[in-house]
Write a protein that holds these residues in place. Structure first.
Motif, short mmCIF file in Angstrom:
data_model
loop_
_atom_site.label_atom_id
_atom_site.label_comp_id
_atom_site.label_asym_id
_atom_site.label_seq_id
_atom_site.Cartn_x
_atom_site.Cartn_y
_atom_site.Cartn_z
N VAL A 248 -24.85 10.36 -11.88
CA VAL A 248 -24.46 11.19 -13.02
C VAL A 248 -23.43 12.23 -12.59
O VAL A 248 -22.43 12.46 -13.29
CB VAL A 248 -25.68 11.85 -13.65
N ILE A 249 -23.68 12.88 -11.47
CA ILE A 249 -22.74 13.91 -10.99
C ILE A 249 -21.33 13.34 -10.92
O ILE A 249 -20.36 13.94 -11.40
CB ILE A 249 -23.18 14.44 -9.61
N VAL B 235 -17.27 23.96 -5.51
CA VAL B 235 -18.63 24.05 -4.96
C VAL B 235 -19.35 22.71 -5.10
O VAL B 235 -20.03 22.25 -4.17
CB VAL B 235 -19.41 25.17 -5.66
N ILE B 236 -19.21 22.07 -6.26
CA ILE B 236 -19.86 20.77 -6.45
C ILE B 236 -19.33 19.78 -5.42
O ILE B 236 -20.09 19.00 -4.83
CB ILE B 236 -19.62 20.26 -7.88
N TRP C 231 -26.56 19.04 -8.92
CA TRP C 231 -26.87 18.44 -10.23
C TRP C 231 -26.75 19.47 -11.35
O TRP C 231 -26.12 19.21 -12.39
CB TRP C 231 -28.27 17.85 -10.14
N THR C 232 -27.32 20.64 -11.13
CA THR C 232 -27.29 21.69 -12.15
C THR C 232 -25.86 22.13 -12.44
O THR C 232 -25.46 22.27 -13.61
CB THR C 232 -28.13 22.90 -11.70
N LEU D 116 -23.81 19.27 -14.32
CA LEU D 116 -24.13 19.15 -15.74
C LEU D 116 -23.68 20.39 -16.51
O LEU D 116 -23.22 20.27 -17.66
CB LEU D 116 -25.62 18.91 -15.92
N ALA D 117 -23.80 21.57 -15.90
CA ALA D 117 -23.29 22.77 -16.56
C ALA D 117 -21.77 22.66 -16.75
O ALA D 117 -21.22 23.03 -17.81
CB ALA D 117 -23.64 24.01 -15.74
N TYR D 118 -21.07 22.15 -15.74
CA TYR D 118 -19.62 21.94 -15.83
C TYR D 118 -19.29 21.02 -17.01
O TYR D 118 -18.36 21.27 -17.79
CB TYR D 118 -19.14 21.33 -14.51
N ASP D 119 -20.06 19.93 -17.15
CA ASP D 119 -19.81 18.96 -18.20
C ASP D 119 -20.16 19.52 -19.58
O ASP D 119 -19.37 19.44 -20.52
CB ASP D 119 -20.62 17.70 -17.92
#
Length: 747
Positions: free
Chosen positions: A321-322, A281-282, A257-258, A261-264
């Motif tokens: 969301v991911i 990795v995601i 999740w982290t 969202l950081a990617y986005d």
């Protein structure tokens, strides 16, 4: 959040065995599986309604919807739920579902009503939603312009966050945890290792994401630099290591999740190589989450079969969301979107229905809603254009927290963790909810809460509010009591607007003792002047601990009825159901009746409790129980202080000067005893609690007892008249007739 340990895997195994068994002809009574919705006679709250049913047979299914003129629409979903395009014309309908064998009549027709007042809430097809989100540039899930405007309007909060970030930038990056809990023996040691991993990973989530939002809002280079270094550090950790989903599902989900969202949010700030690393990795972490491993979603099949998996419900929310922010970068993320997003929109929170209730308890409500669902609803609205905050459950949730976590309450209510005071979390939740969904009641409630955490994502994502300009008075005409039918909870207050109120809570829930709920049907809790008087006893040391199993979840730990030395209701199952059969509220009094017969698993033939609350501080509790076998009956009461015996059939509880007097007015001969010992002690050091029992002196098949509880020990005059079939009681200017089925106010 507290962890469910590896032993919970056994529960999942048991549930999977249930899934493999034949589904009975009537699906309505199945426990722990996807419910039949709409049930017969339901007035649906959204138009079009959602449809669901248990997944025991497997798809494809045929769903027929018949209108009042006999016209039939037919759908063939591949899964055990259905979202249809387009609103229905208001009116009466019927629906049925058959399995892949096509056997007619396997499932009967069920009626439902679409009223003109139902919320029009059409959800576009999954393919349309996927196509829409793939066209959006990053960041997809937030609006940077809105964040910048909010930062300008709320400079005080922005400066406070920058102060925190300044401290974080000087910290060394954390190393990947080295202790593998899976190699430890089950028990407190494994739980401590799991908690240490969770604390570390959640701590990084709660730094990376606020920093990324601060960068978008203020273009602060310090925030950007620290968010990037922490995110890339998380990406370097072994996907199959101690933070992998297979070892620690919550840690694995948090990392994915982290990073997503950081990617986005920081897409433009990562170079191509860094984006490629994060994407890989995601994807690897998502494979575990979507696989058929303990707590995995199994491409959505597990949550379809067992929607009441609390970790699975949170995973479904976050994965929605991911895969929305990652859609279009690979077929894996597109497939994940198809398997999760529409299913999440179908029924985001499985612990209640349209009235906003959360059967898993206020503690898990605050964790799940504040730290996951509120955030997910906002991010999905930005990413796919579907606003879940308009739905009835979300609107009703504001009442749930207002009445069951009222301002000044000393504890939470019912279920795991309810004994704790989470003042900061309550304030954060209240402010976030009222910012997303302002209303006179939500605004009043938020104004009464203090000490919120400004760095929580739910607050950072909200529209700006100037709280000093928000009215601090409760809306006129608000009732002092609330009954939530979907979860079987009742709250009765002397004055909801008064922080020094007396509060009486009653529960008889269709969710039974499953998951984080307890075997406490027909139990009550009493608080007064900010002090807990009649408490739910025990401590949430950790999920599935000896104390959790042997005391905390058991009926004897609650203000409820047991028999024959502490025997009570069924353990950890939805079969331990209760139901509210009667509720009435007036300015002078409230009354409620619960039937917990089913919860005792056949040991009793009747288990009915009626409560009357006469404002401000008088309660009558009438119990009527029966058994085919003679029993020794036990009326349990719990407190934080030793109870004082004031007579053969009466006691007094005193908590820092706030008193509750309890007197048996009518019933069999009883003796009172108390202890400060648990049958199984909690792991750790906790304050003592006292456990009192009024125990019948003789065994009997029938038990009928009337008890007076007086907050403040006012000792009101009571007249009791025993009549055939009823017990008539006059108290505080009111007259009530109690029977084995309920209570009636006599004019």
């Amino acid at each position: 959040m507290f962890l469910r340990l590896l032993s919970v895997f056994l529960l999942i195994v048991c549930l999977l065995r249930v899934e493999a068994s034949p589904v009975p002809e009537s699906w309505d009574q199945r426990a722990g599986v996807m419910p039949v919705y709409p049930g017969s006679g339901t007035a649906v709250s959204t138009n079009p309604p959602t449809f669901s049913w248990p997944a025991g047979r497997g798809g494809p299914y045929q769903v027929d919807i018949r209108d009042s003129k006999g016209r039939i629409r037919t759908y063939t979903p591949g899964q055990n739920w259905l979202l249809i395009d387009g609103a229905l014309v208001p009116g009466q309908y019927e629906w049925r579902v058959t399995d892949k064998s096509g056997r007619p009549g396997v499932e009967r027709w069920r009626s439902f009503d679409v009223q003109s007042s139902a919320l029009e809430w059409p959800v576009l097809s999954t393919d349309i939603l996927l196509g829409r989100v793939k066209t959006r540039l990053h960041p997809r899930s937030v609006n940077p312009e809105a964040l910048r405007e909010k930062a300008k309007l709320d400079g005080k909060r922005a400066n406070a966050l920058l102060g925190k970030i300044d401290g974080w930038t000087g910290e060394a990056l954390p190393l990947e945890p080295s202790v593998n809990p899976a190699l430890l023996e089950p028990g407190a040691g494994r739980d401590a290792a799991m908690m240490a991993i969770q604390k570390l990973v959640f701590g990084e989530e709660n730094k990376v994401l606020p920093e990324a939002l601060v960068w978008l809002a203020t273009r602060n280079a310090m925030a950007l630099s620290d968010a990037k270094r922490r995110a890339l550090n998380l990406a370097s950790w072994d996907v199959n290591g101690t933070t992998g989903f297979r070892v620690h599902d919550q840690a694995g989900l948090s990392v994915a999740w982290t990073l997503a969202l950081a990617y986005d949010w920081l897409y433009q700030e990562f170079n191509e190589s860094e984006r490629g690393r994060l994407n890989s990795v995601i994807g690897e972490r998502l494979k575990q989450i979507m696989s058929n491993v303990p707590f995995g979603l199994d491409d959505g099949r597990r949550i379809n079969a067992h929607p009441y998996d609390s970790h699975g419900a949170d995973a479904l929310a976050r994965v929605s969301v991911i895969c929305s922010v990652m859609a279009g970068t690979s077929p894996q993320f597109d497939g994940c979107f198809r398997n999760t997003v529409s299913r999440y929109l179908l029924w985001p929170v499985p612990w209640g229905r349209d009235d906003g209730g959360y059967a898993n308890g206020t503690t898990y409500a605050q964790w799940d809603v504040s730290f996951t669902h509120l955030i997910v609803w906002d991010l999905l609205q930005q990413a796919i254009g579907v606003d879940l905050m308009k739905t009835p459950w979300v609107q009703g949730y504001g009442k749930f927290i207002t009445y069951f976590l009222p301002p000044g309450t000393p504890t939470g209510m019912f279920g795991d963790g309810a004994e704790k005071n989470w003042r900061s979390v309550w304030a954060t939740q209240a402010k976030a909810f009222a910012s997303f969904m302002p209303s006179p009641l939500a605004d009043w409630y938020a104004r009464q809460q203090f000490g919120e955490d400004e760095s929580q994502l739910a607050l950072m994502l909200t529209p700006p509010r100037n709280w000093e300009s928000v009215p601090g008075t409760i809306p006129p005409g608000m009732p002092n009591a609330l009954y939530l039918q979907s979860i079987g909870w009742v709250a009765m207050h002397s004055n909801l607007a008064d922080r020094g109120r007396t509060s009486v809570y009653f529960k008889s829930s269709p969710y039974g003792s499953f998951n984080h709920s307890h075997a406490d049907q027909n139990s009550f809790v009493i608080n007064a002047q900010g002090q807990p008087l009649a408490i739910d006893s025990g401590y949430y040391d950790y999920y599935n601990s000896p104390h959790w199993k042997g005391w905390y979840k058991q009926t004897r730990a609650h203000n409820a009825i047991t028999f024959d030395g502490g025997q009570g209701q069924l353990f950890d199952t939805m079969a331990a159901k209760g139901k509210i059969t009667q509720f009435e509220t007036t300015p002078a009094y409230d009354l409620v009746t619960g039937d917990a017969t089913q919860a005792y698993g056949g040991a009793l033939t009747r288990a009915v409790r009626s409560m009357v609350y006469v404002r401000p501080g008088t309660l009558l509790v009438f119990d009527s129980l029966a058994s085919a076998t003679p029993r020794s009956w036990e009326w349990n009461i719990h407190a934080l202080e030793a109870m004082k015996e004031t007579g053969k059939r009466s006691i007094e509880i005193d908590r820092d000067g706030e008193r509750l007097c309890v007197e048996v007015l009518s019933g069999p001969e009883v003796g009172f005893s108390q202890t400060d010992q648990f049958t199984f002690a909690p792991s750790g050091v906790y304050p003592k609690q006292w456990h009192g029992v009024f125990r019948s002196s003789a065994r009997s098949r029938d038990f009928r007892m009337l008890t007076l509880l007086s907050v403040g020990c006012e000792h009101p005059a009571v007249e009791v008249t025993d009549k055939p079939g009823t017990l008539d009681v006059a108290v505080a200017g009111q007259h009530f007739a109690f029977s084995s089925t309920g209570v009636e106010h006599v004019q």
